[in-house]
Write a protein that holds these residues in place. Structure first.
Motif, PDB file in Angstrom:
ATOM      1  N   LEU A 118      25.564  23.485 -21.698  1.00 40.03           N
ATOM      2  CA  LEU A 118      26.199  22.658 -20.684  1.00 40.03           C
ATOM      3  C   LEU A 118      25.270  22.584 -19.477  1.00 40.03           C
ATOM      4  N   PRO A 119      24.790  21.397 -19.141  1.00 44.15           N
ATOM      5  CA  PRO A 119      23.820  21.306 -18.039  1.00 44.15           C
ATOM      6  C   PRO A 119      24.477  21.515 -16.686  1.00 44.15           C
ATOM      7  N   LEU A 120      24.891  22.706 -16.438  1.00 38.27           N
ATOM      8  CA  LEU A 120      25.598  22.985 -15.196  1.00 38.27           C
ATOM      9  C   LEU A 120      25.300  24.429 -14.792  1.00 38.27           C
ATOM     10  N   VAL A 121      24.855  24.589 -13.564  1.00 35.19           N
ATOM     11  CA  VAL A 121      24.656  25.937 -13.043  1.00 35.19           C
ATOM     12  C   VAL A 121      25.389  26.030 -11.718  1.00 35.19           C
ATOM     13  N   VAL A 122      26.281  26.988 -11.615  1.00 38.07           N
ATOM     14  CA  VAL A 122      27.002  27.184 -10.364  1.00 38.07           C
ATOM     15  C   VAL A 122      26.739  28.602  -9.892  1.00 38.07           C
ATOM     16  N   MET A 123      26.283  28.739  -8.647  1.00 37.48           N
ATOM     17  CA  MET A 123      25.987  30.073  -8.119  1.00 37.48           C
ATOM     18  C   MET A 123      27.271  30.697  -7.582  1.00 37.48           C
ATOM     19  N   PRO A 124      27.340  32.019  -7.596  1.00 38.25           N
ATOM     20  CA  PRO A 124      28.515  32.666  -6.998  1.00 38.25           C
ATOM     21  C   PRO A 124      28.518  32.468  -5.487  1.00 38.25           C
ATOM     22  N   PRO A 125      29.686  32.448  -4.875  1.00 41.96           N
ATOM     23  CA  PRO A 125      29.728  32.302  -3.421  1.00 41.96           C
ATOM     24  C   PRO A 125      29.246  33.586  -2.736  1.00 41.96           C
ATOM     25  N   VAL A 126      28.920  33.485  -1.459  1.00 40.83           N
ATOM     26  CA  VAL A 126      28.443  34.660  -0.716  1.00 40.83           C
ATOM     27  C   VAL A 126      29.463  35.785  -0.760  1.00 40.83           C
ATOM     28  N   GLY A 127      30.723  35.417  -0.779  1.00 42.71           N
ATOM     29  CA  GLY A 127      31.786  36.421  -0.780  1.00 42.71           C
ATOM     30  C   GLY A 127      31.805  37.264  -2.031  1.00 42.71           C
ATOM     31  N   LEU A 180      24.833  42.778 -11.268  1.00 41.28           N
ATOM     32  CA  LEU A 180      24.372  41.665 -10.447  1.00 41.28           C
ATOM     33  C   LEU A 180      22.917  41.356 -10.781  1.00 41.28           C
ATOM     34  N   GLY A 181      22.119  42.418 -10.983  1.00 38.99           N
ATOM     35  CA  GLY A 181      20.728  42.230 -11.388  1.00 38.99           C
ATOM     36  C   GLY A 181      20.638  41.435 -12.671  1.00 38.99           C
ATOM     37  N   TYR A 182      21.477  41.804 -13.627  1.00 42.16           N
ATOM     38  CA  TYR A 182      21.464  41.084 -14.907  1.00 42.16           C
ATOM     39  C   TYR A 182      21.843  39.611 -14.704  1.00 42.16           C
ATOM     40  N   ILE A 183      22.886  39.402 -13.889  1.00 45.50           N
ATOM     41  CA  ILE A 183      23.353  38.029 -13.671  1.00 45.50           C
ATOM     42  C   ILE A 183      22.251  37.191 -13.020  1.00 45.50           C
ATOM     43  N   MET A 184      21.559  37.788 -12.035  1.00 42.40           N
ATOM     44  CA  MET A 184      20.497  37.040 -11.370  1.00 42.40           C
ATOM     45  C   MET A 184      19.363  36.729 -12.353  1.00 42.40           C
ATOM     46  N   TYR A 185      19.117  37.685 -13.227  1.00 43.12           N
ATOM     47  CA  TYR A 185      18.082  37.488 -14.235  1.00 43.12           C
ATOM     48  C   TYR A 185      18.435  36.317 -15.149  1.00 43.12           C
ATOM     49  N   ARG A 186      19.712  36.265 -15.568  1.00 43.47           N
ATOM     50  CA  ARG A 186      20.140  35.172 -16.434  1.00 43.47           C
ATOM     51  C   ARG A 186      20.123  33.831 -15.697  1.00 43.47           C
ATOM     52  N   TYR A 187      20.527  33.862 -14.436  1.00 38.72           N
ATOM     53  CA  TYR A 187      20.471  32.628 -13.646  1.00 38.72           C
ATOM     54  C   TYR A 187      19.049  32.084 -13.636  1.00 38.72           C
ATOM     55  N   LYS A 188      18.119  33.007 -13.432  1.00 40.33           N
ATOM     56  CA  LYS A 188      16.735  32.571 -13.350  1.00 40.33           C
ATOM     57  C   LYS A 188      16.293  31.939 -14.675  1.00 40.33           C
ATOM     58  N   LYS A 189      16.649  32.594 -15.776  1.00 38.26           N
ATOM     59  CA  LYS A 189      16.306  32.071 -17.100  1.00 38.26           C
ATOM     60  C   LYS A 189      16.876  30.667 -17.284  1.00 38.26           C
ATOM     61  N   GLU A 217      20.136  27.767  -3.192  1.00 39.31           N
ATOM     62  CA  GLU A 217      21.052  28.910  -3.130  1.00 39.31           C
ATOM     63  C   GLU A 217      20.490  30.080  -3.915  1.00 39.31           C
ATOM     64  N   PHE A 218      20.005  29.757  -5.128  1.00 38.46           N
ATOM     65  CA  PHE A 218      19.481  30.820  -5.969  1.00 38.46           C
ATOM     66  C   PHE A 218      18.308  31.517  -5.285  1.00 38.46           C
ATOM     67  N   ASN A 219      17.373  30.705  -4.755  1.00 36.38           N
ATOM     68  CA  ASN A 219      16.200  31.291  -4.120  1.00 36.38           C
ATOM     69  C   ASN A 219      16.579  32.160  -2.932  1.00 36.38           C
ATOM     70  N   HIS A 220      17.558  31.689  -2.239  1.00 36.90           N
ATOM     71  CA  HIS A 220      18.049  32.425  -1.089  1.00 36.90           C
ATOM     72  C   HIS A 220      18.526  33.818  -1.487  1.00 36.90           C
ATOM     73  N   PHE A 263      16.683  37.464  -0.811  1.00 38.35           N
ATOM     74  CA  PHE A 263      17.382  38.514  -0.092  1.00 38.35           C
ATOM     75  C   PHE A 263      17.446  39.778  -0.931  1.00 38.35           C
ATOM     76  N   MET A 264      17.721  39.612  -2.188  1.00 36.56           N
ATOM     77  CA  MET A 264      17.887  40.768  -3.060  1.00 36.56           C
ATOM     78  C   MET A 264      16.582  41.543  -3.184  1.00 36.56           C
ATOM     79  N   VAL A 265      15.483  40.788  -3.315  1.00 36.33           N
ATOM     80  CA  VAL A 265      14.201  41.454  -3.473  1.00 36.33           C
ATOM     81  C   VAL A 265      13.823  42.171  -2.192  1.00 36.33           C
ATOM     82  N   SER A 266      13.987  41.466  -1.073  1.00 35.53           N
ATOM     83  CA  SER A 266      13.537  42.120   0.157  1.00 35.53           C
ATOM     84  C   SER A 266      14.459  43.278   0.534  1.00 35.53           C
TER      85      SER A 266
END
Lengths: 680, 397
Positions: free
Chosen positions: A498-507, A524-533, A558-561, A565-568
């Protein structure tokens, strides 16, 4: 053997008989022997006594040839055999019935066998045998009348009623009767000594033929201890209908009532007749198999009418005897409905319609697991009405109930999303972009319509999760369910196409990142990894095919943001700097008197990993008394520390670090700035 | 508007006048009224004990919870209607306006003998989901089957040959002409006759049970959405012993794969009925309009409120906005509000706090629990149309 051979004092005969008897009782007799011995006995060549004796050890080893039985029945017609011997023979036939190799010739002499039914002492056994042999063709009005005559003569005999009830299955328009519950147990005509011998023989022969002679009438025993005035939750029993029978008399039909095994279903798939009440299908998985196969619209409609009526009467109109006390029946009913829907892998439209009404009045506790289970089965709701039907009532319930309810709602929505995505991945392949999600309701949906619905659902859960986490003080149980949901969301493109990516909200993102338990951060690390993929492969595909779909620029931002943040925060020990997502005034930070506040959420000082850091410190410098966690940051230890963390089972973190951070080996000072923003 | 105020004051005068004449006597909580000329109020307090008291003590807690929960559910369900289309069947909407009842000599279309069977009797109402493979041409065989079924159920464990002469005789017949549109299925009338066990051969059989299935002006969209194998006759009216009703329903369920449920008439629909009957007054004298409210006091109080037809008609005429053929729900509410405020002025009892339980006029009566009596054949279709609507609203899909 010659006719007229004397039987008394015949030593040769006696010796041979003993031999055959021993073989029969120990290993069973082969088909030919059965045939010869049965003919020998029934012909009364050696008189009635010998006949009884032979019958008693006639245990088949494999099968009984039907010709032997047919010949024996013809001997029966001669009418010389004593009644008690005839009974014995019939009981023998009944016992070995399942081992008779084929029954078509026996069925051909149905009329002959039927003629014995008037013989009073044979009648119970004959009825049983007829019961086993009866096919639709053998039910004739004159036979029905004969049996009814017998009934008036002999009274309400169970054997007559059972045979008549079978006739009713085939021709409900000829005869009708209501079986009282005490008569529903079936025939009791088996000879236990034969059965014991038979099973012993079969066991010895490695159970080649297993005969289960127990008769199932397909009648449910009613467990209703309490009498209910209204029976809308009771499944109707399977019975054939008067309707279709009269219309298709000539066609060969197979009533579902007679269906007992899957091979039978396959053999008769073309001529199975639906029962008079579709509600009865809910009780039988075989029947459901058939229902799934035929895809008959009116059959589904009938089922839906019945089901919707039951649900409405029980939970909405409440015309029954109040609510209390019926909850166990309701529970049973809903569980059965749930397992049916899981079996068919789709929700019924009447359940769906019912749930939309029921959600408005539900207190959130009555039969919660069942109701939420049913809710997760509903097919995709068009985005135009999803909010009114689903979100508004759910939101009210969500915010006013306990933590556990919140968790189960999130879980329910997660499995709902999973089912929607699975439907999509199955049907989208079949029909291109137009997906008909539920083959029984012509609810066709375009891809964009489907995406809108999914988007609405994901955003809705985002809102619920944000407020839920605040209300419950970022409870880790709730957080875990929310992360479950986002594990589904982050993989929508790769796993479900499904060509759709929705990021989780800040909350959701920040509470997960700052969680006090390492599991949440790891996930969360895993989720971010999958988002990136997902995002990178979407980008690739977009560039390759130049298709119209694109994931919005904002999603990438949003993802880059988040990634930055997570890396730094975890890796580079940088926080609260101007320009970052979380900015805190320096003076305010100073007031908190936390030394080096920017390091407090790196991998060493993060409250979730503090225990690991201490452990690691102890392993590196076992002799040191004063603990200085900052020393991990220097030299080789900083290289080893992540490896140590990964070895503790933080796979998600490992994948995240490996995919998003370029680590330069032997970097001495304060780790490496390795964040790699993607897809700008 | 001015006219309305005038009318109300006129009504007031009448009642005050009436009070001063003290034709109203109160004793032992029950009110009686001698012969009235303009308007009268029957006012009675029923000394009913609430049933909660009888509940065993250990059950009270759990029961209370589910009770209140269910009650709130019910009101909510009746109040809301879902305009959502699920599958291919459309959810129905509660109508906000209706045609004014038109007087029609039904006997011109329908056999008067059959009409006589339907009117002047009190019927108990149920709703029925669409019947699968019901054929109006098969009524003879249905008669045979149903009678055999009834006998076999009465004599558990005795097989019965279908078509045999039995103690019960069932007659299915079609009432032609009641249907209004092409989509309406023709009404089916069922009679169960019984022969006394020791009756002589030529004794007439007695009707022990009767019932009919009907559909008048059913929602076209709904009826058209049904596949052709289904016949929708959503309203069942029955009369006779409960045990036979149960048997007949169970036979229908087994034969046509349908489901039955009780059909109550809620306050709104009772108000509609009141308004429809009042609207008939110019052509047929309705003689009286009697409304019964139950107020949620402890013990519950029943208020019987009888209004002179002429007064009621004038009030109705004043709330009617124009002489269109449609009556709107607002007009009906205003009419009932007018009656209620009039009552409040005299007795300081707010009837709107209670619920309307019963409405009756000379044209017929109907009760909250789902009972209806139609006294005159003239307006029968209007009433049946309203009841058909109620029944269709109960359909699960």
């Amino acid at each position: 053997m010659e006719a007229g051979t004397p039987c008394s004092g015949n030593d040769v005969l006696e010796r041979n008989l003993v031999l055959v008897e021993r073989v029969g009782l120990s290993r069973g007799l082969p088909p030919e022997a059965i045939s010869v011995m049965l003919d020998y006995a029934m012909s009364l060549r050696m008189g009635g006594v010998m006949c009884v004796r032979v019958l008693k050890f006639l245990i088949p080893a494999t099968v009984v040839p039907q010709e032997a039985v047919v010949r024996a029945v013809s001997w029966l017609c001669v009418g010389k055999i004593a009644i008690s011997t005839q009974v014995l023979f019939l009981r023998w036939v009944l016992t070995v019935f399942d081992m008779i190799d084929s029954k078509d010739h026996l069925r051909a002499i149905y009329g002959f066998i039927f003629s014995f039914v008037t013989e009073e002492s044979l009648s119970p056994y004959i009825c049983h045998l007829l019961y086993l042999l009866t096919r639709r063709e053998s039910v004739r009005p004159f036979r029905v009348r004969k049996l009814l005559d017998l009934q008036t003569k002999m009274g309400r005999q169970p054997f007559l009623l059972l045979l008549l009830s079978l006739y009713k299955v085939f021709y409900p328009e000829l005869v009708t009767l209501a079986l009282p519950s005490r008569m529903r147990s079936g025939f009791k005509n088996h000879n236990s000594t034969w059965k014991v011998a038979l099973s012993a023989v079969q066991k010895r022969n490695n159970g080649q033929v297993s005969s289960d002679i127990s008769l199932t009438l397909g009648l449910k025993d009613k467990t209703n201890s309490r009498k209910r005035k209204f029976h809308h939750l009771e499944l109707p029993s399977l019975s054939s209908s008067i309707q279709s029978n009269s219309s298709s008399r000539s066609r060969k039909v197979f009533p579902l009532e007679q269906l007992h095994s899957f091979p039978q279903l396959l053999d008769n798939l073309h001529c199975i007749e639906l029962p008079s009440q579709m509600g009865s299908l809910l009780g039988s998985s075989l029947a459901l198999c058939y229902l799934d196969y035929v895809q008959d619209d009116s059959a589904f409609l009938r089922l839906n009418f019945w089901l919707g009526h039951a649900l409405h009467e029980e939970f909405l109109f409440c015309s029954g005897d109040g609510g209390s006390g019926s909850s166990s029946e309701a529970l049973h009913f809903l569980n059965r409905l749930l397992s049916t829907q899981h079996f068919l892998q789709e929700g019924f439209s009447s359940t769906e319609g019912f749930l939309y009404k029921f959600l408005n009045v539900w207190d959130g506790s009555l039969l919660r697991p069942q109701i939420l289970g049913l809710l997760s089965d509903i097919p995709v709701v068009p985005s135009s009405c999803i909010s009114q039907l689903l979100f508004e009532p759910l939101m009210q319930l969500f915010f006013t109930s306990t933590l556990f309810f919140k968790c189960s709602v999130i879980d329910c929505l997660n499995s709902m999303l999973l089912k929607w995505l699975t439907w999509h991945s199955v049907y989208a392949l079949e029909d291109g972009l137009d997906i008909s999600l539920n083959s029984h309701t012509p609810m066709n949906m375009t891809l964009s319509g489907f995406m809108d619905s999914v988007m609405e659902l994901v955003r809705f859960v985002g809102r619920l999760a944000t407020v839920g986490l605040q209300l419950e003080g970022c409870h880790s149980l709730l957080l875990s369910f929310i992360l479950d949901f986002y594990e589904t969301v982050c993989d929508m493109f790769l796993k479900y196409g499904l060509p759709l990516v929705v990021m989780p909200p800040v909350g959701v993102f920040y509470p997960a990142l700052f969680a006090t338990d390492p599991v949440s951060v790891d996930r969360l690390g895993y989720i971010m990894y999958r988002y990136k993929k997902n995002l990178t492969s979407a980008k690739c595909q977009q560039q390759e095919t130049k298709q119209a779909f694109h994931i919005s620029r904002q999603t990438y931002q949003e993802f880059n943001h988040y990634l930055l943040f997570m890396v730094s925060c975890l890796w580079n020990s940088k926080m609260f700097l101007p320009g970052m997502a979380i900015e805190v005034d320096q003076e305010l930070l100073a007031l908190s008197k936390v030394p080096e506040p920017w390091t407090s959420f790196d991998l060493i000082h993060h409250p979730a990993f503090l225990g690991c850091a201490l452990d690691f410190h102890h392993k590196c410098w076992p002799e040191r008394k004063d603990i200085d966690l900052n020393s991990i940051k220097a030299g080789k230890q900083w290289d080893w520390y992540p490896e140590f963390l990964f070895s503790q089972g933080f796979q998600g973190l490992q994948q995240f670090v490996q995919s998003s951070i370029n680590r330069r080996s032997a970097a001495g000072i304060n780790g490496q700035r390795g964040s790699q923003p993607t897809n700008r | 508007m001015i006219r309305r105020i005038y009318l109300t004051s006129k009504l007031n005068d009448a009642v005050i006048d009436y009070f001063s004449l003290s034709r109203f006597q109160l004793h032992h909580g029950k009110a009686r009224c001698s012969k009235s000329t303009s308007c009268c109020c029957f006012f009675s307090v029923m000394e009913e004990r609430s049933s909660i008291v009888k509940t065993p003590l250990n059950n009270v807690l759990t029961q209370r919870r589910s009770k209140s929960y269910r009650r709130s559910m019910r009101s909510c369900v009746e109040a809301t209607n879902l305009g959502y289309t699920s599958g291919h069947l459309t959810a129905l909407r509660i109508p906000r306006s209706r045609r004014t009842p038109k007087s029609r000599d039904i006997t011109k279309q329908v056999d008067p003998d059959q009409v006589a069977l339907l009117v002047t009797k009190e019927w108990e109402l149920s709703y029925v989901t669409p019947l699968y493979q019901f054929r109006h041409t098969q009524l003879k065989s249905y008669s045979k089957h149903l009678s055999a079924f009834i006998v076999s159920e009465k004599q558990q464990g005795l097989a019965i040959e279908v078509g045999q002469e039995l103690g019960f005789k069932v007659n299915f017949s079609v009432v032609l002409g009641l249907a209004e549109t092409d989509e309406d299925a023709e009404t089916v009338f069922i009679q169960i006759l019984s022969k006394h066990a020791f009756a002589a051969k030529d004794d007439a059989q007695k009707v022990v049970w009767s019932g009919w299935l009907t559909c008048v002006n059913g929602d076209l969209e709904y009826l058209r959405s049904l596949p052709s194998e289904f016949v929708s006759l959503p309203l069942l009216c029955t009369r006779g012993p409960e045990s036979l009703t149960v048997l007949v329903k169970s036979w229908f369920e087994k034969t046509f794969d349908c489901c039955f449920g009780p059909l109550g008439i809620n306050s709104t629909n009772l108000q509609w009925l009141a308004a429809l009957w009042i609207g008939c007054h110019p052509t047929i004298n309705i003689q009286y309009l009697k409304l019964v409210w139950t107020l949620p006091t402890l013990p519950p109080m029943d208020v019987k409120y009888t209004i002179h037809p002429q007064d009621a008609w004038e009030l109705w005429d004043s709330v009617r906005q124009d002489d269109t053929t449609d009556v709107s729900i607002e007009e009906v509410t205003r009419f009932i509000k007018g009656l209620q405020s009039h009552f409040f002025r005299h007795f300081r009892i707010e009837l709107s706090a209670g619920s309307l339980m019963q409405v009756s006029t000379a044209l017929g009566s109907s009760h909250h629990s789902g009972k209806i009596k139609i006294a005159s054949p003239t307006y029968i279709t209007t009433i049946l149309q309203l009841l058909t609507e109620c029944a269709l609203l109960k359909m699960p899909i």
